[in-house]
Design an enzyme around this catalytic site. Sequence first.
Site, PDB file in Angstrom:
ATOM      1  N   GLU A   1       0.840  -1.208   0.000  1.00  0.00           N
ATOM      2  CA  GLU A   1       0.000   0.000   0.000  1.00  0.00           C
ATOM      3  C   GLU A   1       0.876   1.259   0.000  1.00  0.00           C
ATOM      4  O   GLU A   1       0.592   2.228  -0.688  1.00  0.00           O
ATOM      5  CB  GLU A   1      -0.917  -0.002   1.239  1.00  0.00           C
ATOM      6  CG  GLU A   1      -1.833   1.207   1.277  1.00  0.00           C
ATOM      7  CD  GLU A   1      -2.712   1.294   2.520  1.00  0.00           C
ATOM      8  OE1 GLU A   1      -2.491   0.496   3.460  1.00  0.00           O
ATOM      9  OE2 GLU A   1      -3.597   2.163   2.549  1.00  0.00           O
ATOM     10  N   ARG A   2       1.967   1.209   0.772  1.00  0.00           N
ATOM     11  CA  ARG A   2       2.844   2.393   0.847  1.00  0.00           C
ATOM     12  C   ARG A   2       3.524   2.653  -0.479  1.00  0.00           C
ATOM     13  O   ARG A   2       3.725   3.818  -0.866  1.00  0.00           O
ATOM     14  CB  ARG A   2       3.846   2.221   1.984  1.00  0.00           C
ATOM     15  CG  ARG A   2       3.141   2.461   3.303  1.00  0.00           C
ATOM     16  CD  ARG A   2       3.885   2.048   4.523  1.00  0.00           C
ATOM     17  NE  ARG A   2       2.948   2.122   5.632  1.00  0.00           N
ATOM     18  CZ  ARG A   2       3.076   1.471   6.774  1.00  0.00           C
ATOM     19  NH1 ARG A   2       4.120   0.680   6.975  1.00  0.00           N
ATOM     20  NH2 ARG A   2       2.176   1.595   7.719  1.00  0.00           N
TER      21      ARG A   2
ATOM     22  N   GLN B   1      13.042  34.795 -12.420  1.00  0.00           N
ATOM     23  CA  GLN B   1      13.883  33.817 -11.730  1.00  0.00           C
ATOM     24  C   GLN B   1      13.144  33.067 -10.618  1.00  0.00           C
ATOM     25  O   GLN B   1      13.340  31.859 -10.435  1.00  0.00           O
ATOM     26  CB  GLN B   1      15.132  34.504 -11.166  1.00  0.00           C
ATOM     27  CG  GLN B   1      16.170  33.485 -10.733  1.00  0.00           C
ATOM     28  CD  GLN B   1      17.411  34.150 -10.165  1.00  0.00           C
ATOM     29  OE1 GLN B   1      17.344  34.812  -9.137  1.00  0.00           O
ATOM     30  NE2 GLN B   1      18.525  33.982 -10.838  1.00  0.00           N
TER      31      GLN B   1
ATOM     32  N   GLN C   1       0.955  28.363  -6.416  1.00  0.00           N
ATOM     33  CA  GLN C   1       1.619  29.674  -6.406  1.00  0.00           C
ATOM     34  C   GLN C   1       1.949  30.131  -7.828  1.00  0.00           C
ATOM     35  O   GLN C   1       1.766  31.294  -8.175  1.00  0.00           O
ATOM     36  CB  GLN C   1       2.895  29.575  -5.549  1.00  0.00           C
ATOM     37  CG  GLN C   1       3.399  30.901  -5.041  1.00  0.00           C
ATOM     38  CD  GLN C   1       2.413  31.554  -4.070  1.00  0.00           C
ATOM     39  OE1 GLN C   1       1.614  30.870  -3.448  1.00  0.00           O
ATOM     40  NE2 GLN C   1       2.462  32.865  -3.982  1.00  0.00           N
TER      41      GLN C   1
END
Length: 246
Positions: free
Chosen positions: A108-109, A145, A203
């Site tokens: 599962e992980r 940048q 963002q």
Amino acid sequence: MDRWIEAKRVDGGWVLNGSKMFITNAGFADTLIVAAKTDRDSRHHGISTFIVRGGADGMTLGEPLVKMGWHSSDTREIVFDDCFVPEERLLGAEGRGFHQIMHAFDRERLLLAAMGVGLAQAAFDGALAYAREREAFGAPIGSYQSIRHRLSAMATDIAAARLLSYHSAGRFDQEHPTATATAAMAKLLAARVANEVVDDAVQVFGGAGYIEETPVAMHYRDARILRIGGGSDEVQMEILAKRLGL
Ligand SMILES: Cc1cc2nc3c(=O)[nH]c(=O)nc-3n(C[C@H](O)[C@H](O)[C@H](O)COP(=O)(O)OP(=O)(O)OC[C@H]3O[C@@H](n4cnc5c(N)ncnc54)[C@H](O)[C@@H]3O)c2cc1C
């Protein structure tokens, strides 16, 4: 109610009592694998797993839980109230549940790590395309940048999470002694990277990233569960700390 589902031996099988919160796709499942305590006094050898038919008598489902993300998956509580399970639906041997669950957790992980990498890649791809196309103050935002470096860092983090996920999948296939630790590391890293990348992607999108119409808003909401489900960040770190001998 007890934290564990309890299974009591009766004539011809077992009777389950107890409940489990947060079961993915509980409302769709025809078959459930239920871990239950068959011996209260034994820790690791006191757990067994049972195959239970969806809709079995004595099993009820809660209402679908309203979640922050993962809106396409159904999540509910399951309650067992004297739910009879015939003897032949004991999965494997009695008392082997802990071992079975631990093995399933590694798998599962790995899947959750892969999910984190894929989610991060999708958010990154969207952000990169947007950075090329969106112009602000007379130039594409990708020429600034702060945006171009952010995208470079996102790509680096995703590559690291992807490589660790492949590495740990290899260890799992080889049944390598470090398979559990590498699965924990991969899940921990990929979940963190996914959350950081989706935040950065929002963002890059600016205001458009906060609007539900853009997939990046969905990615942002979907990423959060990856740090919780399948064992939280803290649980992965406990697994690793134990292997460090702490
Ligand atoms: C959408 C969704 C789907 C899910 N699907 C399934 C499913 O299909 N099957 C299933 O079995 N479960 C499922 N879960 C449950 C999920 O695995 C658990 O929510 C998760 O493992 C955290 O357990 P908890 O909610 O009991 O948190 P808690 O154990 O109460 O933890 C709360 C906080 O304490 C921290 N904490 C707990 N123990 C320790 C410790 N020993 N050391 C340090 N910190 C600790 C945790 O990291 C967390 O920050 C699902 C959950 C969600 C939200």
